[in-house]
Design an enzyme around this catalytic site. Structure first.
Site, PDB file in Angstrom:
ATOM      1  N   HIS B 328      47.904 -20.322  20.048  1.00 14.46           N
ATOM      2  CA  HIS B 328      47.842 -19.059  21.070  1.00 14.46           C
ATOM      3  C   HIS B 328      47.660 -19.018  21.904  1.00 14.46           C
ATOM      4  O   HIS B 328      47.512 -20.399  23.102  1.00 14.46           O
ATOM      5  CB  HIS B 328      45.791 -18.315  20.701  1.00 14.46           C
ATOM      6  CG  HIS B 328      45.185 -17.247  20.989  1.00 14.46           C
ATOM      7  ND1 HIS B 328      45.379 -17.645  22.541  1.00 14.46           N
ATOM      8  CD2 HIS B 328      45.084 -16.789  20.355  1.00 14.46           C
ATOM      9  CE1 HIS B 328      45.100 -16.449  22.655  1.00 14.46           C
ATOM     10  NE2 HIS B 328      44.682 -15.734  21.168  1.00 14.46           N
ATOM     11  N   ARG B 348      43.279 -10.116  28.405  1.00 19.72           N
ATOM     12  CA  ARG B 348      44.775  -9.730  29.194  1.00 19.72           C
ATOM     13  C   ARG B 348      44.814  -8.320  28.631  1.00 19.72           C
ATOM     14  O   ARG B 348      45.725  -7.764  29.831  1.00 19.72           O
ATOM     15  CB  ARG B 348      45.729 -10.862  28.278  1.00 19.72           C
ATOM     16  CG  ARG B 348      46.170 -12.542  29.515  1.00 19.72           C
ATOM     17  CD  ARG B 348      46.632 -13.065  28.923  1.00 19.72           C
ATOM     18  NE  ARG B 348      46.518 -13.346  27.171  1.00 19.72           N
ATOM     19  CZ  ARG B 348      47.036 -12.803  25.923  1.00 19.72           C
ATOM     20  NH1 ARG B 348      49.025 -13.010  26.088  1.00 19.72           N
ATOM     21  NH2 ARG B 348      47.604 -13.642  25.019  1.00 19.72           N
TER      22      ARG B 348
END
Ligand SMILES: Cc1cc2nc3c(=O)[nH]c(=O)nc-3n(C[C@H](O)[C@H](O)[C@H](O)COP(=O)(O)OP(=O)(O)OC[C@H]3O[C@@H](n4cnc5c(N)ncnc54)[C@H](O)[C@@H]3O)c2cc1C
Ligand code: SF4
Ligand code: SF4
Ligand code: FES
Lengths: 252, 551, 320
Positions: B328, B348
Site C-alpha cells: 500500500h 488522496r
C-alpha cells in the site's frame, strides 16, 4: 539494476529494528519502565508493546493486531508519583520514564446466549440478558478507563433507557478491550451490553435497503446467469475488450 | 537519560521540513502533477519491491516446483516441520469433530456458522485460533466491502472490475461466485445485525474504490472489518460453538490416500500438543504481512505469518498467483510507534498530495497502487528527496492539511476521525501538519488454489479467505477481500458440512510430512529451517543473546 | 425521536405571558420505556399550559432506591451527576429556572433526597465533586421539584380555561403512595392527608373520592420478590377506593402504576370476584380534560384498559 538492489537493502536496513527486533546499537534515548514491578531500561520511542518485546518478552497474550483495532493489549499503569491508575492500549501508547505497568491477558465475561431473530426490540432485551445494567451508579469510571475515549457511561444509560440508536452511535468505536468492565464497581460488562444493543439496532432499527432486496429477488430469478455464464467462458482478449468498454457510473 | 524534544509531535529537524511544506501549500493547491504516461509508469515500477531484482526465487520442490515466490515465502514453504513425528502420539485424538476450521478471521468464523446452519451439530465443529479469536486481519479492514446491489451496478460489472484489476489472471468461475454471492452476504450481515453506513432514505452509502466502475463500497465508518467481524464472532459465541485459543495448528494429518484427516495443535502457553480428528478441514489462516517481505513494515496483524500456506503445501495443495504482493503506497512512517499502519487511499482522493522534503509535489496522487508506491520509494532512495526520521526510516510527506484547505475546515474531523485520533495520541494534529508516509506490505494476492466452493486438490481440505488464491488474480481490489472471506468462508463451511454427512473420520498419519521431508533432503535444504513460523521475532537482540533454556 | 407528543401540539394558550417558562426536565428511565403514558401526556399537558420542559442532555439514572442508604457516598453520584447537568443547562442559558422538573415520583424522591443530603454536607459535596473530576463542580444551588408543584403554581383560572371536556361524572380517587410525600422534609404535601391532586382534579371537574388508602404503600420493589404480597396490597387499596365510590385511581409513579394496574392479574387469581379498575397517570386524565389527542395518553400501555370507562362517561369518542 544493481542500484535498485542496494536500494532494497537500504530499506530493510532502515526498518530492521521494526521487522526483526531492536538492536541496542541503534538507540540514543532511554527510559526506565517497570513491567509488573521489575525495572527495565528501554528505548524511549517504543510503545509499551514493543518495549516489552525489547525487554525480552515473547508476547502471546495481550497482543493481536498491533494497531489499535482488536483490543487484545489492554494495559494498566501508574505514572511515577501519581495516584491515578491509568489504562491504555499497549500498541498505541508510548512508554514514559517511570511508568509502572501490567498487561491484562484476559478479561473473563460471558456473552449472552441468544438468538437475535427471537429477541424483542425494546429495552427488555437488556434486562433479560444483562439485568446488572440497572446497577449502574453513574460513577463514570468506565468512561475514564476507555482507551478509545468513548462515553461509556452514556451508552450504558442509553441501554437502560432502551435508546438503541444512541447506544449504537456512542458505542460504535468500542474495540472490546475489557478495561471498562474491569473497573466497573457495578460489575457491568459494558462492551457486551453495547454489542447486543448495536446488533439489535443493526437488525431492527436500521433495516435492509430496498435496493438490496430487489437485487436479491433478481438473483433468485436467475436474471444474471446467462451474462455471467458468458463472462466465465470468455477469452482473455474478449474480457480485455469488455473491461476497456466499461462505462463508469457518473459522479452525480 | 536525555529526552527527545518534540514540537507539535515532531522532532526539530522534521519540523523544519514541515515549515517548507506548509509554505508551499497555497502554491500547490491547484497545481497537481500530471498522471504518468504508460512508459513513465513502466520505468517507475522498476523500483517496486515486486519487480526490483533479488526478491523472488523459484520453488525447488512440491506442487508448484519451478514457480517464483517471494524469498521469505519460499524459505517457509521449503522448511522442515516444527515437530519431530516420533514425539507425537496421533493414535489418541483429544477432539473428534466433523468440521475443523483453522483460523478465526472473517473467513473461518463464517465457515463455522454456515457449517452449523447446514446441519453439523454444534459440538462437532471446532474453531482453532493461533491467538485470541479476533487477532486477525479482518478486524483491521477500514475502507469497506464490495457488493453490487444497486440497479445501475449489475454483478457482471463487478466481475469485469475484478478480473481487469487482477490482470486477467483470476480464476473466472471463482470470481463469478464472488460477485453472485455478494448481495447474499450483505443480506446475511443485515440479518445478523451489522450496522452499515446508510443514507436517510435507508439506502446504503456506497463509495468508490480504486479500480471500480461503480460505487460499490459498503462501510461501517472507518471500522468496517471491526464491525463485520465482531458481529460474526458474537453470533458464534451466542451459539456456543466450541473454539480453542492460543493454540495454532502446526501440522495437518493425512491418511493413506492423502486426504486431510485432522491436525496437531500447539498450546503456546504450556507447550503441550493436542490432536484433532476431523472429517473435514477448512483452512482460513489469512495472509503473510508479518514476513516483512523485502524488509517492509506491514499493515497486518501479529499472526499473519503464512502458516496455512506452509501446512497446505506440505499436504500437497497447489498454489496460484503466490508471486505477487500488494504494497500500500501510504503506510505511516512516523512516529515509529505506528510505522506501517494503513493510511487510507481516501485521503488522496480527498486531495492530500505526497510531498518531498523540499515541499514539492512529485507524483500524481492517484496513480495505481503499485505505481504510486514506486514513485514514493524512488523519491526517497533514488532521488534522495525523502525525510529521515530519528529511527532512521525515510519517507515523504502526505499533505493532509491540504484536504481542509480544499474542502473547508472541519472536513478531516468528519471524514477521518479514526486517523485523527491515532495521530493525536502522539501529539500530531493532522489538520495542521502533514504526516510522513512510506509504502507498507499489505496483502497476499495469491494462495491455495480452490474451486468456487473453496475445495482444494486435496480431499478433506477446503480453503477460504486471504490464504486462498484465484479470486484476485495478480492484484486485489479494495473491498473484494473482506467480501471474498465471507463468500468463500460460507461456501467452504457449507461444502464441508455436506461432505461430512457421508464421510468417516480418517486415519491420522504424518505420511505427507515424511514424504515432504524426503523432498527437502533431496533438494539439500538446510535442516535448521523450520516452519510454520507462528509468530514473528521482535524481541530485543540484547535480551535474546542472553536467553538460556533451563527447563 | 419517536415521542408522540408532536402529534398533539396545539397553539400555546394566549395567557398573557409572552414568553414560555423553560424549565429543565428530568425524565428518568421508566418514562422512556413502560412509563411512556406518563411522559407523553405530561409533556402535552405542560405544552398546553405554556410550560416548556427542556429535557436534560446526557441525563443518567436517578439512582433510585439506592438513595435510601445513607452510609454510601457512591450511591449519590448518579443523582448528583444529574444535578450537574441541571447546572450546565442553566449556566448555558438554555432554561430559565434552576429547578429541575420530575414526573416520576420515584425519581423525584431519589433526586431531591440526594440533593438535600449532599448539598447539606459540604464535605460530602466536595468528595463527590473530587470524584467526578471530569465534570464541572456542582455548586449545590439547583433544586428538584415535582410537576405537581409546577401545576400548583399556575393560575387555577388558566388551567380551568384549558378544560374542554370537564371530567364531570368520573369518580376518581387520587393515590399518592410514599415517594411524593415521605420523608416529610422533602415531600410535596402533608404526608398524612395530601390534597394536591384533589385540588387539581376539581379544577378539571372530576368527582374526587377521598379515602385513607391514598397513602398506603403499593409494595414498591417487593413486586419483584413476591408478586402475591403486592397483589394483596393492591387489592386492599383498590377495594377501598371502590367501596368509597371510585371508578378509577390516579398516580404519578410508574412503579405504583405497575403494582396497582398490572398486579390486578394476580389479584384476580386470588380474588376471582374482584372488579378490575383502571389506573390513570394523573396527566392522562388532564390530557383527556384538555381534549388533547388521546394518542399522547398511550392507553395501549395500561394493563386495565381505561377506555371503556372513558367512553361510557362520554369523555372519549367511540373508536378513539
Ligand atoms: C489494515 C488493513 C486494512 C484492510 N482494509 C480492507 C478493506 O478496506 N477492504 C477489504 O476488503 N479488505 C481489507 N483488508 C484485507 C482484509 O481485511 C483481509 O484480507 C481479510 O479480512 C482476511 O480475512 P481472513 O479471514 O482470510 O484472515 P484473517 O482475518 O487474517 O484471519 C486469519 C486467522 O487465522 C489465524 N491463524 C493463522 N495461522 C494459524 C494457525 N497456524 N493456526 C490457527 N490459526 C491461525 C490468525 O491468527 C487469524 O486469526 C485490510 C487488511 C488490513 C490488514
Ligand atoms: S463504571 Fe459501571 S457503574 Fe460506573 S458509570 Fe460505568 S457502568 Fe455505571
Ligand atoms: S467501551 Fe470498554 S471495552 Fe470498549 S473500548 Fe472502551 S474500555 Fe474498551
Ligand atoms: S494489539 Fe490490537 S489493539 Fe493493541
Amino acid at each position: 539494476m544493481s542500484e535498485s538492489k542496494t536500494m532494497m537493502e537500504k530499506i530493510s536496513e532502515s526498518t530492521r529494528s521494526l521487522t526483526t527486533g531492536v538492536d541496542t546499537r541503534d538507540v540514543e534515548h532511554w527510559v526506565t519502565i517497570y513491567i509488573m514491578g521489575r525495572g527495565y531500561s528501554v528505548p524511549a520511542d517504543l510503545t509499551i508493546m514493543t518495549a516489552m518485546e525489547f525487554a525480552g518478552y515473547k508476547l502471546i497474550r495481550s497482543c493481536g493486531c498491533r494497531q489499535g483495532f482488536c483490543g487484545a493489549c489492554a494495559t494498566i499503569f501508574r505514572r511515577e508519583g501519581q495516584y491515578k491508575l491509568e489504562s491504555a492500549l499497549a500498541c498505541q501508547t508510548r512508554v514514559e520514564d517511570g511508568m509502572c505497568l501490567v498487561q491484562i491477558p484476559f478479561s473473563p465475561a460471558e456473552a449472552a446466549y441468544y438468538d437475535i431473530a427471537a429477541e424483542s426490540y425494546d429495552y427488555s432485551v437488556f434486562s433479560k440478558h444483562y439485568p446488572e445494567v440497572a446497577r449502574c451508579v453513574s460513577c463514570n469510571t468506565c468512561t475514564k478507563a476507555c482507551p478509545q475515549d468513548l462515553e461509556v457511561m452514556d451508552y450504558i444509560q442509553s441501554a437502560i433507557k432502551g435508546d438503541f440508536e444512541s447506544l449504537a452511535e456512542q458505542s460504535f468505536d468500542c474495540i472490546q478491550c475489557g478495561l471498562c468492565a474491569l473497573r466497573c464497581p457495578a460489575e457491568i460488562v459494558q462492551y457486551n451490553v453495547g454489542h447486543l444493543g448495536r446488533r439489535m439496532f443493526g437488525r431492527y432499527g436500521s433495516p435492509e435497503p430496498e435496493h438490496l432486496k430487489t437485487r436479491l429477488a433478481e438473483m433468485e430469478r436467475g436474471e444474471f446467469s446467462s451474462v455471467l455464464d458468458a463472462l466465465v467462458g470468455a477469452s482473455t482478449e474478449k474480457l480485455k475488450e469488455l473491461y476497456a468498454a466499461r462505462v463508469r457510473e457518473s459522479d452525480e | 537519560m536525555s529526552e527527545v524534544k518534540y514540537i507539535g509531535g515532531y522532532p526539530e529537524h522534521m519540523r523544519q521540513s514541515i515549515e517548507i511544506v506548509n509554505r508551499s501549500r497555497a502554491r500547490r493547491k491547484d497545481a497537481v502533477p500530471a498522471a504518468m504516461s504508460a512508459e513513465q509508469r513502466e520505468e517507475t515500477l522498476q523500483v517496486h519491491p515486486d519487480y526490483a531484482p533479488g526478491g523472488k526465487r523459484e520453488l525447488k520442490i512440491g506442487p508448484n516446483k519451478g514457480d517464483p515466490v517471494p524469498v521469505p515465502v519460499a524459505d517457509l514453504l521449503e522448511s522442515y516441520p516444527l515437530i519431530d513425528e516420533t514425539e507425537i502420539d496421533l493414535s489418541v485424538a483429544d477432539h473428534e469433530v466433523d468440521v475443523m476450521i483453522i483460523g478465526g478471521g472473517l473467513a473461518g468464523t463464517a465457515a463455522a456458522l454456515l457449517a452449523q446452519d447446514q446441519g453439523v451439530e454444534r459440538e462437532k465443529i471446532l474453531l482453532i485460533n493461533k491467538l485470541r479469536h479476533g487477532d486477525c486481519n479482518s478486524i483491521m479492514a477500514e475502507g469497506g466491502t464490495q457488493a453490487a446491489d444497486r440497479p445501475i451496478d449489475p454483478p457482471d460489472r463487478h466481475f469485469l472490475d475484478t478480473i481487469g484489476g487482477g490482470h486477467y489472471a483470476n480464476k473466472p468461475e471463482v470470481v463469478r461466485a464472488l460477485v453472485e454471492d455478494a448481495p447474499l452476504v450483505m443480506h446475511w450481515l443485515e440479518e445478523l445485525g451489522v450496522v452499515f453506513d446508510k443514507r436517510d432514505n435507508g439506502d446504503y452509502v456506497e463509495n468508490w474504490g480504486g479500480g471500480t466502475s461503480a460505487r460499490r463500497m459498503h462501510s461501517c465508518r472507518d471500522y468496517t472489518g471491526l464491525e463485520e467481524f465482531r458481529v460474526l464472532r458474537d453470533e458464534f459465541r451466542a451459539r456456543r460453538i466450541p473454539s480453542i485459543e492460543h493454540s495454532p495448528a502446526i501440522e495437518l494429518t493425512t491418511d493413506e490416500s492423502g486426504r486431510v484427516t485432522g491436525a496437531v495443535l500447539y498450546n503456546l502457553e504450556t507447550g503441550a500438543y493436542q490432536v484433532v480428528s476431523a472429517k473435514a478441514t477448512v483452512l482460513a489462516t489469512g495472509g503473510f504481512g508479518r514476513l516483512h517481505i523485502r524488509g517492509f513494515p506491514t499493515t497486518n496483524h501479529y499472526g499473519a505469518t503464512a502458516d496455512g500456506l506452509v501446512l497446505a503445501y506440505r499436504a500437497g495443495a497447489k498454489l496460484r498467483d503466490a508471486d505477487t504482493v500488494q504494497y500500500h503506497p501510504t503506510g505511516a512512517a512516523y512516529p515509529v510507534q505506528i510505522v506501517g499502519f494503513l493510511l487510507t487511499e481516501k485521503l488522496r482522493s480527498a486531495g492530500a498530495q505526497p510531498i518531498n522534503k523540499d515541499g514539492e509535489a512529485f507524483v500524481f496522487p492517484l496513480e495505481p497502487r503499485d505505481v504510486e508506491a514506486s514513485a514514493i520509494i524512488r523519491e526517497c532512495y533514488v532521488r534522495e528527496n525523502g525525510i529521515t526520521t530519528p529511527s532512521g526510516l525515510r519517507g515523504v510527506w502526505l499533505d493532509t492539511p491540504l484536504i481542509d484547505a480544499i474542502h473547508g475546515e472541519g472536513y478531516i474531523d468528519r471524514a477521518f476521525p479514526a486517523m485523527k485520533r491515532m495521530y493525536a495520541r502522539f501529539d500530531i494534529d493532522i489538520t495542521v501538519d502533514p504526516v510522513l508516509i512510506f509504502p507498507t506490505l499489505h496483502y497476499q494476492n495469491g494462495g491455495v488454489e480452490t474451486d468456487p466452493d473453496g475445495a482444494t486438490n486435496i480431499e478433506g481440505l477446503w480453503v477460504a479467505g486471504e490464504v486462498s488464491g484465484g479470486i484476485h488474480g495478480k492484484n486485489r481490489l479494495m473491498g473484494n477481500s473482506t467480501l471474498g472471506t465471507m463468500v468463500f468462508g460460507r461456501r467452504a463451511g457449507a461444502a464441508a458440512a455436506a461432505y461430512v454427512k457421508s464421510a468417516d473420520a480418517g486415519e491420522r498419519t504424518f505420511r505427507h510430512v515424511e514424504q515432504f521431508v524426503e523432498l527437502l533432503k533431496g533438494a539439500g535444504v538446510d535442516s535448521s529451517r523450520r516452519a510454520p513460523m507462528l509468530l514473528p521475532e521482535y524481541r530485543g537482540k540484547a535480551s535474546l543473546a542472553r536467553m538460556i533454556d533451563v527447563w | 425521536m419517536t415521542s408522540e407528543q408532536t402529534s398533539t401540539t396545539r397553539a400555546a394558550p394566549d395567557t398573557g405571558s409572552p414568553k414560555r417558562t423553560r424549565l429543565p426536565y428530568y425524565p428518568g428511565c421508566t418514562l422512556k420505556t413502560t412509563g411512556k403514558g406518563l411522559e407523553d401526556s405530561a409533556l402535552a399537558v405542560a405544552e398546553t399550559l405554556g410550560v416548556e420542559l427542556v429535557e436534560l442532555p446526557r441525563w443518567n439514572c436517578c439512582g433510585v432506591v439506592t438513595s435510601l442508604t445513607d452510609d454510601d457516598l457512591m450511591r449519590h453520584i448518579a443523582p448528583i451527576r444529574n444535578m450537574v447537568r441541571v447546572q450546565e443547562v442553566s449556566d448555558a442559558g438554555l432554561v430559565d429556572d434552576k429547578r429541575v422538573v420530575t414526573l416520576c415520583s420515584m425519581c423525584f424522591n431519589a433526586l431531591k433526597w440526594s440533593n438535600a443530603r449532599i448539598v447539606g454536607d459540604a464535605e460530602d459535596l466536595k468528595s463527590l465533586n473530587d470524584f467526578m473530576y471530569l465534570e464541572e463542580d456542582y455548586r449545590g444551588d439547583a433544586e428538584v421539584v415535582h410537576f405537581l408543584e409546577i401545576l400548583k403554581e399556575l393560575d387555577p383560572e388558566a388551567i380551568a380555561e384549558q378544560v374542554k371536556t370537564p371530567l364531570g361524572e368520573l369518580n376518581v380517587a387520587p393515590y399518592y403512595g410514599c415517594t411524593l410525600l415521605r420523608p416529610k422534609s422533602i415531600g410535596i404535601d402533608d404526608p398524612e392527608d395530601p390534597t394536591i391532586q384533589q385540588e387539581l382534579l376539581e379544577i378539571m371537574g372530576a368527582t374526587v373520592i377521598d379515602n385513607p388508602y391514598k397513602t398506603v404503600c403499593c409494595g414498591s420493589y417487593q413486586t419483584v420478590q413476591d408478586k402475591y404480597a403486592v397483589a394483596e396490597l393492591t387489592h386492599g387499596i383498590l377495594s377501598h377506593a371502590r367501596a368509597a365510590g371510585a371508578e378509577a385511581v390516579t398516580t404519578f409513579c410508574p412503579l405504583c402504576a405497575f403494582n396497582l394496574d398490572n398486579r390486578q392479574r394476580e389479584v384476580l387469581e386470588k380474588h376471582p370476584d374482584f372488579e378490575p379498575m383502571p389506573v390513570f397517570y394523573f396527566t392522562q386524565l388532564m390530557a383527556v380534560a384538555f381534549g388533547l389527542n388521546p394518542k399522547c395518553c398511550r392507553f395501549d400501555l395500561n394493563h386495565t384498559d381505561p377506555r371503556p370507562l372513558l367512553r361510557g362517561k362520554g369523555l372519549m369518542k367511540e373508536g378513539a
